[in-house]
Design a protein around this motif. Structure first.
Motif, PDB file in Angstrom:
ATOM      1  N   LEU A 412       0.828  -1.210   0.000  1.00 43.17           N
ATOM      2  CA  LEU A 412       0.000   0.000   0.000  1.00 43.17           C
ATOM      3  C   LEU A 412       0.858   1.255   0.000  1.00 43.17           C
ATOM      4  O   LEU A 412       0.477   2.305  -0.561  1.00 43.17           O
ATOM      5  CB  LEU A 412      -0.943  -0.008   1.205  1.00 43.17           C
ATOM      6  CG  LEU A 412      -2.020  -1.101   1.203  1.00 43.17           C
ATOM      7  CD1 LEU A 412      -2.799  -1.092   2.503  1.00 43.17           C
ATOM      8  CD2 LEU A 412      -2.953  -0.945   0.009  1.00 43.17           C
ATOM      9  N   GLY A 413       1.988   1.214   0.659  1.00 42.70           N
ATOM     10  CA  GLY A 413       2.854   2.398   0.689  1.00 42.70           C
ATOM     11  C   GLY A 413       3.624   2.597  -0.596  1.00 42.70           C
ATOM     12  O   GLY A 413       4.275   3.648  -0.754  1.00 42.70           O
ATOM     13  N   GLY A 414       3.618   1.679  -1.535  1.00 43.20           N
ATOM     14  CA  GLY A 414       4.379   1.809  -2.767  1.00 43.20           C
ATOM     15  C   GLY A 414       3.565   2.145  -3.988  1.00 43.20           C
ATOM     16  O   GLY A 414       4.076   2.044  -5.099  1.00 43.20           O
ATOM     17  N   LEU A 415       2.288   2.513  -3.856  1.00 41.69           N
ATOM     18  CA  LEU A 415       1.423   2.817  -5.003  1.00 41.69           C
ATOM     19  C   LEU A 415       1.648   4.257  -5.467  1.00 41.69           C
ATOM     20  O   LEU A 415       0.776   5.135  -5.351  1.00 41.69           O
ATOM     21  CB  LEU A 415      -0.047   2.567  -4.626  1.00 41.69           C
ATOM     22  CG  LEU A 415      -0.432   1.115  -4.280  1.00 41.69           C
ATOM     23  CD1 LEU A 415      -1.880   1.031  -3.854  1.00 41.69           C
ATOM     24  CD2 LEU A 415      -0.152   0.196  -5.458  1.00 41.69           C
ATOM     25  N   TRP A 416       2.845   4.558  -5.915  1.00 36.76           N
ATOM     26  CA  TRP A 416       3.204   5.909  -6.386  1.00 36.76           C
ATOM     27  C   TRP A 416       3.845   5.823  -7.759  1.00 36.76           C
ATOM     28  O   TRP A 416       4.508   4.830  -8.085  1.00 36.76           O
ATOM     29  CB  TRP A 416       4.199   6.578  -5.428  1.00 36.76           C
ATOM     30  CG  TRP A 416       3.657   6.744  -4.014  1.00 36.76           C
ATOM     31  CD1 TRP A 416       3.820   5.922  -2.972  1.00 36.76           C
ATOM     32  CD2 TRP A 416       2.900   7.836  -3.559  1.00 36.76           C
ATOM     33  NE1 TRP A 416       3.205   6.407  -1.838  1.00 36.76           N
ATOM     34  CE2 TRP A 416       2.614   7.613  -2.174  1.00 36.76           C
ATOM     35  CE3 TRP A 416       2.383   9.013  -4.156  1.00 36.76           C
ATOM     36  CZ2 TRP A 416       1.870   8.492  -1.402  1.00 36.76           C
ATOM     37  CZ3 TRP A 416       1.664   9.892  -3.350  1.00 36.76           C
ATOM     38  CH2 TRP A 416       1.410   9.615  -1.981  1.00 36.76           C
ATOM     39  N   GLN A 417       3.616   6.936  -8.557  1.00 36.85           N
ATOM     40  CA  GLN A 417       4.313   7.057  -9.827  1.00 36.85           C
ATOM     41  C   GLN A 417       5.496   8.003  -9.665  1.00 36.85           C
ATOM     42  O   GLN A 417       5.556   8.806  -8.738  1.00 36.85           O
ATOM     43  CB  GLN A 417       3.367   7.587 -10.914  1.00 36.85           C
ATOM     44  CG  GLN A 417       2.268   6.614 -11.300  1.00 36.85           C
ATOM     45  CD  GLN A 417       1.440   7.106 -12.462  1.00 36.85           C
ATOM     46  OE1 GLN A 417       1.792   8.092 -13.124  1.00 36.85           O
ATOM     47  NE2 GLN A 417       0.336   6.435 -12.709  1.00 36.85           N
ATOM     48  N   TRP A 418       6.389   7.889 -10.597  1.00 37.73           N
ATOM     49  CA  TRP A 418       7.580   8.765 -10.552  1.00 37.73           C
ATOM     50  C   TRP A 418       7.194  10.227 -10.689  1.00 37.73           C
ATOM     51  O   TRP A 418       6.310  10.517 -11.506  1.00 37.73           O
ATOM     52  CB  TRP A 418       8.540   8.376 -11.672  1.00 37.73           C
ATOM     53  CG  TRP A 418       9.820   9.148 -11.633  1.00 37.73           C
ATOM     54  CD1 TRP A 418      10.116  10.264 -12.338  1.00 37.73           C
ATOM     55  CD2 TRP A 418      10.934   8.885 -10.838  1.00 37.73           C
ATOM     56  NE1 TRP A 418      11.367  10.726 -12.042  1.00 37.73           N
ATOM     57  CE2 TRP A 418      11.911   9.858 -11.086  1.00 37.73           C
ATOM     58  CE3 TRP A 418      11.227   7.860  -9.881  1.00 37.73           C
ATOM     59  CZ2 TRP A 418      13.161   9.885 -10.480  1.00 37.73           C
ATOM     60  CZ3 TRP A 418      12.474   7.903  -9.296  1.00 37.73           C
ATOM     61  CH2 TRP A 418      13.426   8.900  -9.561  1.00 37.73           C
ATOM     62  N   GLY A 466       4.219  -2.896  -4.964  1.00 39.48           N
ATOM     63  CA  GLY A 466       3.351  -1.719  -5.103  1.00 39.48           C
ATOM     64  C   GLY A 466       3.836  -0.804  -6.196  1.00 39.48           C
ATOM     65  O   GLY A 466       3.034  -0.251  -6.968  1.00 39.48           O
ATOM     66  N   ALA A 467       5.176  -0.585  -6.258  1.00 40.25           N
ATOM     67  CA  ALA A 467       5.724   0.279  -7.301  1.00 40.25           C
ATOM     68  C   ALA A 467       5.465  -0.301  -8.676  1.00 40.25           C
ATOM     69  O   ALA A 467       5.153   0.443  -9.634  1.00 40.25           O
ATOM     70  CB  ALA A 467       7.220   0.470  -7.062  1.00 40.25           C
ATOM     71  N   ALA A 468       5.570  -1.597  -8.799  1.00 40.26           N
ATOM     72  CA  ALA A 468       5.308  -2.239 -10.085  1.00 40.26           C
ATOM     73  C   ALA A 468       3.849  -2.076 -10.487  1.00 40.26           C
ATOM     74  O   ALA A 468       3.520  -1.826 -11.651  1.00 40.26           O
ATOM     75  CB  ALA A 468       5.686  -3.721 -10.002  1.00 40.26           C
ATOM     76  N   VAL A 469       2.942  -2.207  -9.552  1.00 39.94           N
ATOM     77  CA  VAL A 469       1.516  -2.042  -9.850  1.00 39.94           C
ATOM     78  C   VAL A 469       1.228  -0.610 -10.271  1.00 39.94           C
ATOM     79  O   VAL A 469       0.473  -0.339 -11.217  1.00 39.94           O
ATOM     80  CB  VAL A 469       0.665  -2.462  -8.639  1.00 39.94           C
ATOM     81  CG1 VAL A 469      -0.806  -2.094  -8.847  1.00 39.94           C
ATOM     82  CG2 VAL A 469       0.807  -3.953  -8.380  1.00 39.94           C
TER      83      VAL A 469
END
Length: 880
Positions: A412-418, A466-469
């Motif tokens: 949940l903490g990794g759902l970010w875009q660059w 999360g980052a991959a998603v």
């Protein structure tokens, strides 16, 4: 009249030979003592004498009859005289021609109401007309004497003779004898002894103790009473309770500090750990003090011996409370006797019962305090440290829920875009920081605590996922922010659980759990010490008595093994197989013949005549089986009581009438039914032996109750056991298998004749239930003597008798057949059943002789003067 219960044995005397040896009172008493001693019986209170004589001997042996009539005893003396042969002058000798018998002459001594005469002029033992036998045929006479030696039959015959004129009758008889062959009875006896004794597998073998619910109440109170007294072993104001309470309070404070340490403030601030460390140190010191007190209690709680009153007083000084016995040790002997009866009644062998008593002794015996000292090592400081190190050897395993929360928080903490994807590192960094902080907070010396790596790996993996998603789905910024907030919440819960488990593991490694376990173990040791002091003296006495009983039971088993030892074969070259192989008594002339040499009676003193007709089955009274034999069958003195010997029937080795039951040499009024043993034979004999053992041990229980169950009481009991085992063997050989031994019964019905002998009791019921006609019996009178008998058919008296053991079976058979039978005599012997007819003599046949005494010449000794010299004087006007 004397009842059968008062008469234990019948003393048999033969005045046809050796009457001169019974010329004094002391000689008569010695002969009686000899017979009763061989049978294992005491001096009788109601003497019963069965005397065998000839009609001529009634006047020749007046002195002997006076001595017997005057026999000193507590009760009345009863005499039954069995006359064999014809009246004086009627026996012609060489050609054995009989002349008419006109009268029977008797002395006035035999007119007493306690005396009766049975006149068997001819035993009628021949089965065919061509078989000519002597009137006193030994084989037939032995059976007749053995039958009249049964106390029940003796008393009933004497009672019926009193109802007849002159108390004289001529007998008629029909007899059925049921028994076992010698080898079958021998084998069954030995098998029963072996089953009764049990196998010798070692006295120390483990055995399950009788369940507490089946123990008698006195023993159950000692076994279970101490187990229910573990509460309240410390007095509230005593040293033991103070030391225990101090240590427990220190551990309670440590538990409170541990609860504070497990919270988030405990992770952030070191003060809570310091407080826990201080309380644990104090708890260790308090535990050492309590352990020292327990050690003093154990050392003062009795040495190698059992706990004593002094040891109990020392425990009281330490603040321990030993409950009172509450009369729990009363009736220990009664409880042991009841337990032995229960176990033996269940069919257990003696050695098995002995093992139960040994196990009972080990369970009830108090343990001294010094015997518990070795258990202090289980609760020492080294043991506590070792237990703590064992629990802290590895970090606790991470629960799966924590790993899921760490992975979800990272996702949940990794759902970010660059370029906002850097916020995905927040959750993994938090897990790493908490791991470093927690390990440092729980540091021991220079070594940091080990922290599980699973949550950190899960958080990193979740962040990458999360980052991959987010890269693939391109979620809006608000979704990434919301996910981070939820992830932080999951991180906080996961960290809380990780810290709680780490703090618990660290506290266990510091000894919180081990200290509590050691305190409880030391307190349990104190409670056990107090329980062992409860009723210590009573339990010690019970244990000693139980071991004594076990030793006595094993000694009894050894005596049974000695009885069951095989008999040695007769040495080669000794001649025959019986006790009289060198004495051809069967070929001797009839006792009725006049001796050609004119020798007096005293010159042929052969002792007890019945010994020649009886098997030597007398048990060894002294219980001495060291020589490997338990009877005297191959030599020695003959038994005064017994059954007709195989030697009494001159048959070849391959044709023994005793075994077949239909031999040509058995009298025609005797039928034999020889069984091969029933299915209940060995079990019944083993039960009889158990009753015998309980009867033998009866005096021993009194010694146990009085606290005198020492070596002397044990030796006396062992001797009594050997004597009663020999008496039981004598009873079996004399009275047969059907008759129970004269010991207290086990309140169970004895099995049937089919179960013991393998025979049917219907034949006994048919014989005893026959109609009272003259064809049912064989009259034991010569044709010439028959002219002297009463012609009145109603004058004869009948006696129907059968073994008392078969009473139920026989009466059931009578009811089934509808036979109206008069009351029968149920005898204590299990071998004989049949009919006896007592026919009175005609009036005027019996003459009475008045004795005339003289003091004799001066040459008589003082002993001779003490006995009267009796001569006969015939009086025609005294004829009856």
């Amino acid at each position: 009249m004397t009842s059968p219960e008062d008469a234990t044995a019948v003393v048999r005397l033969d005045l046809r030979a050796g009457a001169a040896a019974l010329a004094t009172t002391q000689a008569v008493r010695d002969r009686v003592a000899e017979q009763l001693g061989r049978a294992g019986l005491p001096e009788p209170d109601y003497p019963l004498f069965l005397v065998t004589d000839t009609p001529a001997g009634l006047t020749d042996h007046q002195l002997q009859y006076e001595l017997l009539s005057g026999y000193r005893a507590v009760g009345e003396t009863r005499i039954l005289v069995l006359l064999v042969g014809s009246s004086p002058g009627s026996y012609a000798g060489g050609e054995e021609a009989y002349l008419p018998d006109r009268r029977l002459v008797r002395p006035t001594t035999l007119r007493a109401s306690t005396t009766g005469l049975v006149w068997a002029g001819d035993l009628r033992s021949a089965r065919t007309a061509l078989d000519r036998r002597e009137p006193d045929d030994p084989a037939s006479l032995a059976v007749l004497v053995d039958l009249l030696s049964v106390p029940d039959v003796f008393v009933r015959v004497l009672e019926n003779l009193r109802k007849l004129p002159d108390s004289i009758a001529a007998p008629g008889i029909r007899l059925l004898e049921q028994d076992l062959p010698t080898e079958v009875r021998d084998r069954a006896w030995r098998d029963a002894l072996t089953r009764f004794a049990g196998e010798d597998t070692g006295a120390g073998d483990p055995v399950d103790i009788v369940p507490d619910s089946r123990l008698p109440e006195p023993l159950r109170a000692l076994v279970t009473g101490r187990d229910s007294r573990g509460q309240g072993h410390r007095r509230p104001d005593g040293q033991a309770n103070l030391a225990h309470r101090t240590c427990a309070e220190s551990l309670d404070r440590a538990d409170e500090d541990l609860v504070a340490l497990r919270s988030f403030p405990g992770l952030l601030h070191p003060a809570r750990r310091d407080a826990l460390e201080a309380d644990l140190h104090q708890a260790r010191e308090d535990l050492d003090g309590f352990r020292a007190l327990v050690e003093r209690a154990l050392q003062g709680g009795g040495g190698a011996a059992a706990p004593t009153a002094e040891a109990t007083a020392r425990l009281g000084a330490l603040g321990l409370r030993v409950p009172t016995a509450d009369r729990a040790g009363e009736r220990v002997g009664e409880g042991l006797r009841e337990l032995a009866g229960t176990l033996l009644g269940d069919g257990l062998a003696l050695r098995s019962v002995a093992q139960h008593f040994t196990a009972l002794a080990g369970r009830v015996e108090p343990v001294p305090g010094t015997a518990l000292l070795h258990r202090l090592a289980d609760h020492s400081e080294e043991s506590v440290t070792r237990g703590s190190a064992t629990e802290y050897a590895a970090p606790p395993r991470t629960p799966g829920a924590v790993l899921l929360m760490a992975g979800a928080a990272g996702l949940l903490g990794g759902l970010w875009q660059w370029p906002a994807v850097l916020a995905a590192l927040v959750v993994p960094v938090l897990f790493v920081v908490v791991a470093l902080l927690g390990a440092n907070r729980l540091r021991t010396g220079r070594r940091a605590a080990r922290w599980t790596t699973g949550p950190r790996v899960a958080a990193v993996a979740g962040a990458v996922a999360g980052a991959a998603v987010a890269y693939a789905a391109a979620p809006p910024l608000w979704l990434g922010g919301t996910g981070l907030i939820v992830g932080l919440g999951l991180t906080a819960e996961a960290v809380r659980r990780l810290w709680r488990d780490a703090a618990d593991s660290w506290a266990a490694g510091r000894g919180t759990t081990a200290l509590r376990t050691a305190l409880d173990g030391l307190d349990d040791l104190l409670a056990e010490l107090v329980r062992e002091h409860w009723a210590a003296e009573e339990r010690l006495y019970c244990a000693d008595a139980a071991r004594s009983v076990a030793g006595m039971l094993r000694a009894t088993a050894a005596a049974a093994d000695a009885q069951a030892a095989p008999e040695p074969l007769a040495p080669a070259g000794t001649g025959g197989s019986g006790p009289y192989e060198d004495d051809d008594w069967l070929s001797a002339p009839s006792a009725l013949e006049t001796p050609e040499s004119g020798a007096a009676d005293g010159d042929a003193d052969d002792g007890d005549w019945a010994a020649a007709y009886a098997w030597d089955n007398t048990p060894d009274r002294n219980g001495d089986h060291d020589a490997g034999r338990d009877d005297d069958r191959y030599g020695g003195d003959p038994a005064p009581y017994g059954v007709p010997s195989p030697a009494a029937y001159p048959a070849g080795p391959d044709d023994a009438p005793w075994e077949s039951g239909e031999g040509d040499h058995a009298p025609r009024w005797l039928d034999r039914e020889i069984g091969e043993g029933g299915p209940d034979l060995v079990a019944t004999l083993a039960g009889d032996l158990r009753n015998t053992a309980m009867a033998a041990m009866a005096p021993y229980w009194g010694a146990v109750e009085r606290g005198q169950a020492g070596a002397l009481a044990l030796a006396r009991t062992e001797q009594r056991v050997r004597e009663l085992l020999s008496a039981a063997r004598h009873h079996l050989w004399h009275y047969g298998v059907l008759a129970p031994p004269p010991y207290p019964a086990d309140h169970r019905a004895r099995t049937t004749a089919a179960g013991l002998l393998g025979t049917d009791s219907l034949r006994v019921a048919e014989l005893v239930g026959r109609e009272a006609d003259r064809g049912a019996v064989v009259q034991l009178s010569s044709p010439e003597q028959g002219a002297l008998l009463s012609r009145d058919p109603g004058a004869a008296l009948w006696i129907r008798f059968a073994p008392g053991t078969l009473q139920g079976e026989i009466e059931a058979a009578w009811r089934k057949s509808g036979s109206p039978v008069e009351e029968a005599l149920w005898t204590s012997s299990g071998r004989y059943a049949g009919l006896i007819r007592l026919t009175p003599l005609r009036m005027g046949v019996v003459d009475t002789v008045l004795p005339r005494q003289s003091t004799g010449g001066s040459s008589r000794t003082d002993a001779d003067r003490a006995e009267p010299s009796v001569h006969a004087e015939f009086r025609e006007d005294d004829r009856w």
